[in-house]
Design a protein around this motif. Structure first.
Motif, PDB file in Angstrom:
ATOM      1  N   LYS A   1       0.829  -1.208   0.000  1.00 20.59           N
ATOM      2  CA  LYS A   1       0.000   0.000   0.000  1.00 20.59           C
ATOM      3  C   LYS A   1       0.863   1.256   0.000  1.00 20.59           C
ATOM      4  N   ILE A   2       1.837   1.295   0.893  1.00 17.91           N
ATOM      5  CA  ILE A   2       2.676   2.484   1.038  1.00 17.91           C
ATOM      6  C   ILE A   2       3.485   2.743  -0.222  1.00 17.91           C
ATOM      7  N   LEU A   3       4.080   1.691  -0.772  1.00 17.06           N
ATOM      8  CA  LEU A   3       4.905   1.880  -1.964  1.00 17.06           C
ATOM      9  C   LEU A   3       4.077   2.439  -3.114  1.00 17.06           C
ATOM     10  N   PHE A   4       2.876   1.905  -3.312  1.00 17.37           N
ATOM     11  CA  PHE A   4       2.030   2.411  -4.386  1.00 17.37           C
ATOM     12  C   PHE A   4       1.537   3.822  -4.086  1.00 17.37           C
ATOM     13  N   ALA A   5       1.172   4.073  -2.833  1.00 18.34           N
ATOM     14  CA  ALA A   5       0.641   5.388  -2.460  1.00 18.34           C
ATOM     15  C   ALA A   5       1.667   6.497  -2.630  1.00 18.34           C
ATOM     16  N   LEU A   6       2.944   6.175  -2.443  1.00 22.54           N
ATOM     17  CA  LEU A   6       3.983   7.202  -2.506  1.00 22.54           C
ATOM     18  C   LEU A   6       4.686   7.279  -3.853  1.00 22.54           C
ATOM     19  N   THR A   7       4.744   6.167  -4.580  1.00 19.90           N
ATOM     20  CA  THR A   7       5.546   6.141  -5.808  1.00 19.90           C
ATOM     21  C   THR A   7       4.800   5.650  -7.035  1.00 19.90           C
ATOM     22  N   GLY A   8       3.649   5.004  -6.854  1.00 22.33           N
ATOM     23  CA  GLY A   8       2.945   4.423  -7.989  1.00 22.33           C
ATOM     24  C   GLY A   8       3.470   3.058  -8.385  1.00 22.33           C
ATOM     25  N   VAL A   9       4.521   2.571  -7.722  1.00 24.64           N
ATOM     26  CA  VAL A   9       5.092   1.251  -8.023  1.00 24.64           C
ATOM     27  C   VAL A   9       4.229   0.175  -7.361  1.00 24.64           C
ATOM     28  N   LYS A  10       3.909  -0.882  -8.113  1.00 24.96           N
ATOM     29  CA  LYS A  10       3.060  -1.937  -7.553  1.00 24.96           C
ATOM     30  C   LYS A  10       3.443  -3.289  -8.142  1.00 24.96           C
ATOM     31  N   ASP A  11       2.852  -4.331  -7.549  1.00 24.54           N
ATOM     32  CA  ASP A  11       3.017  -5.701  -8.037  1.00 24.54           C
ATOM     33  C   ASP A  11       4.476  -6.133  -8.083  1.00 24.54           C
ATOM     34  N   ILE A  12       5.199  -5.916  -6.995  1.00 25.73           N
ATOM     35  CA  ILE A  12       6.568  -6.410  -6.914  1.00 25.73           C
ATOM     36  C   ILE A  12       6.702  -7.306  -5.681  1.00 25.73           C
ATOM     37  N   HIS A  13       7.692  -8.159  -5.718  1.00 30.61           N
ATOM     38  CA  HIS A  13       7.912  -9.121  -4.638  1.00 30.61           C
ATOM     39  C   HIS A  13       8.797  -8.504  -3.561  1.00 30.61           C
ATOM     40  N   PHE A  14       8.343  -8.577  -2.284  1.00 34.63           N
ATOM     41  CA  PHE A  14       9.118  -8.084  -1.146  1.00 34.63           C
ATOM     42  C   PHE A  14       9.668  -9.248  -0.333  1.00 34.63           C
ATOM     43  N   GLU A  15      10.773  -8.994   0.335  1.00 34.76           N
ATOM     44  CA  GLU A  15      11.257  -9.925   1.353  1.00 34.76           C
ATOM     45  C   GLU A  15      11.537  -9.139   2.633  1.00 34.76           C
ATOM     46  N   GLN A  16      11.113  -9.685   3.767  1.00 38.95           N
ATOM     47  CA  GLN A  16      11.316  -9.008   5.037  1.00 38.95           C
ATOM     48  C   GLN A  16      12.777  -9.073   5.443  1.00 38.95           C
ATOM     49  N   VAL A  17      13.284  -7.963   5.978  1.00 37.69           N
ATOM     50  CA  VAL A  17      14.697  -7.881   6.348  1.00 37.69           C
ATOM     51  C   VAL A  17      14.888  -7.889   7.857  1.00 37.69           C
ATOM     52  N   LYS A  18      14.300  -6.902   8.563  1.00 41.08           N
ATOM     53  CA  LYS A  18      14.636  -6.721   9.973  1.00 41.08           C
ATOM     54  C   LYS A  18      13.568  -5.880  10.666  1.00 41.08           C
ATOM     55  N   VAL A  19      13.550  -5.971  12.000  1.00 44.02           N
ATOM     56  CA  VAL A  19      12.659  -5.155  12.825  1.00 44.02           C
ATOM     57  C   VAL A  19      13.504  -4.150  13.598  1.00 44.02           C
ATOM     58  N   TYR A  20      13.019  -2.903  13.674  1.00 48.69           N
ATOM     59  CA  TYR A  20      13.734  -1.834  14.388  1.00 48.69           C
ATOM     60  C   TYR A  20      12.831  -1.307  15.498  1.00 48.69           C
ATOM     61  N   SER A  21      13.343  -1.329  16.728  1.00 49.14           N
ATOM     62  CA  SER A  21      12.490  -0.972  17.868  1.00 49.14           C
ATOM     63  C   SER A  21      13.182  -0.054  18.868  1.00 49.14           C
ATOM     64  N   ALA A  22      14.224   0.656  18.446  1.00 49.05           N
ATOM     65  CA  ALA A  22      14.879   1.604  19.352  1.00 49.05           C
ATOM     66  C   ALA A  22      13.853   2.592  19.912  1.00 49.05           C
ATOM     67  N   LEU A  23      14.003   2.938  21.183  1.00 54.20           N
ATOM     68  CA  LEU A  23      13.003   3.776  21.851  1.00 54.20           C
ATOM     69  C   LEU A  23      12.886   5.164  21.236  1.00 54.20           C
ATOM     70  N   ASP A  24      13.980   5.678  20.681  1.00 55.78           N
ATOM     71  CA  ASP A  24      13.994   7.070  20.217  1.00 55.78           C
ATOM     72  C   ASP A  24      14.127   7.177  18.696  1.00 55.78           C
ATOM     73  N   ARG A  25      13.717   6.154  17.961  1.00 50.23           N
ATOM     74  CA  ARG A  25      13.950   6.176  16.513  1.00 50.23           C
ATOM     75  C   ARG A  25      12.988   7.110  15.767  1.00 50.23           C
ATOM     76  N   HIS A  26      11.894   7.510  16.407  1.00 50.84           N
ATOM     77  CA  HIS A  26      10.948   8.443  15.789  1.00 50.84           C
ATOM     78  C   HIS A  26      10.792   9.651  16.710  1.00 50.84           C
ATOM     79  N   PRO A  27      10.808  10.881  16.151  1.00 47.69           N
ATOM     80  CA  PRO A  27      10.768  12.080  16.997  1.00 47.69           C
ATOM     81  C   PRO A  27       9.420  12.363  17.647  1.00 47.69           C
TER      82      PRO A  27
END
Length: 227
Positions: free
Chosen positions: A75-101
């Protein structure tokens, strides 16, 4: 026992999920790698609103209640770039307490490997710029912790190339072993031993000989296709 922040963790009385369990937003960030003129590229965006408006960002955004992580990434990729129908692979989870302001946010990163000419992008939503950058010339002004996410996704991609063939979209329907090795070398940035490379590829048991040779090439190399 202390955690990485130096604090002794609190031991809860109940480890089960309850209505009072902690919750926070979950987002997905997508590292879309492209292959252009024998170079590995990365797709980045600049947004007109929100945090880090003067920085380059991976396409990313929040997951909604009725979505899976894969749904959110698509959804996000299409909503921001118009790119769709591509294969994704999950990489990693990020959970640092201060990673978002703004507040605590956990993000799950994905990567994709595409032919940019097959997936033209368009400015959508609040995006004001989209561009492909050479993987060795990524802008310094990246938002959030996207420099780390990009680094990790690139390592994950290269690791996948060594373990299994994940460049299917970048190959023509039929190809020679030399063309396949050249693709690997361009993406990995390494010169590979021909004999070892072919031994490893055949061990994967994912190629099938077409029984035909490539016309117009000296020696008539065999053409292969993916199983």
């Amino acid at each position: 026992m202390t955690n990485k922040s130096g604090h002794t963790p609190k031991i809860p009385q109940n480890f089960q999920v309850s209505i009072d369990s902690f919750s926070c937003p979950i987002t997905t960030d997508i590292a879309v790698f492209g292959y252009v003129d024998n170079r590995l590229k990365l797709l980045l965006t600049k947004r007109a609103v929100g945090e880090f408006t003067d920085h380059w960002l991976l396409p990313g955004g929040a997951m909604e209640a009725d979505e899976t992580l894969q749904d959110c990434a698509s959804k996000i990729l299409f909503a921001l770039t118009g790119v769709k129908d591509i294969h994704f692979e999950q990489v990693k989870v990020y959970s640092a307490l201060d990673r978002h302001p703004i507040k605590r946010v956990i993000t799950v990163s994905f990567y994709a490997l595409v032919k940019p000419e097959d997936h033209p992008f368009s400015l959508k939503g609040n995006v004001e710029q989209i561009a492909w950058f050479d993987i060795d010339d990524i802008p310094k002004n990246l938002g959030f912790d996207h420099a780390q996410i990009i680094h990790d996704a690139h390592l994950f991609l290269k690791g996948n190339l060594k373990d299994r063939l994940v460049v299917g979209e970048l190959l023509p329907k039929t190809f020679t072993l030399t063309e396949l090795q050249n693709l690997y070398e361009d993406i990995l940035g390494l010169q590979l031993d021909k004999r070892n490379f072919r031994k490893r590829i055949f061990q994967m048991d994912i190629l099938k000989s077409t029984g035909k040779v490539k016309a117009g090439v000296k020696g008539g190399p065999m053409l292969y296709e993916l199983e």
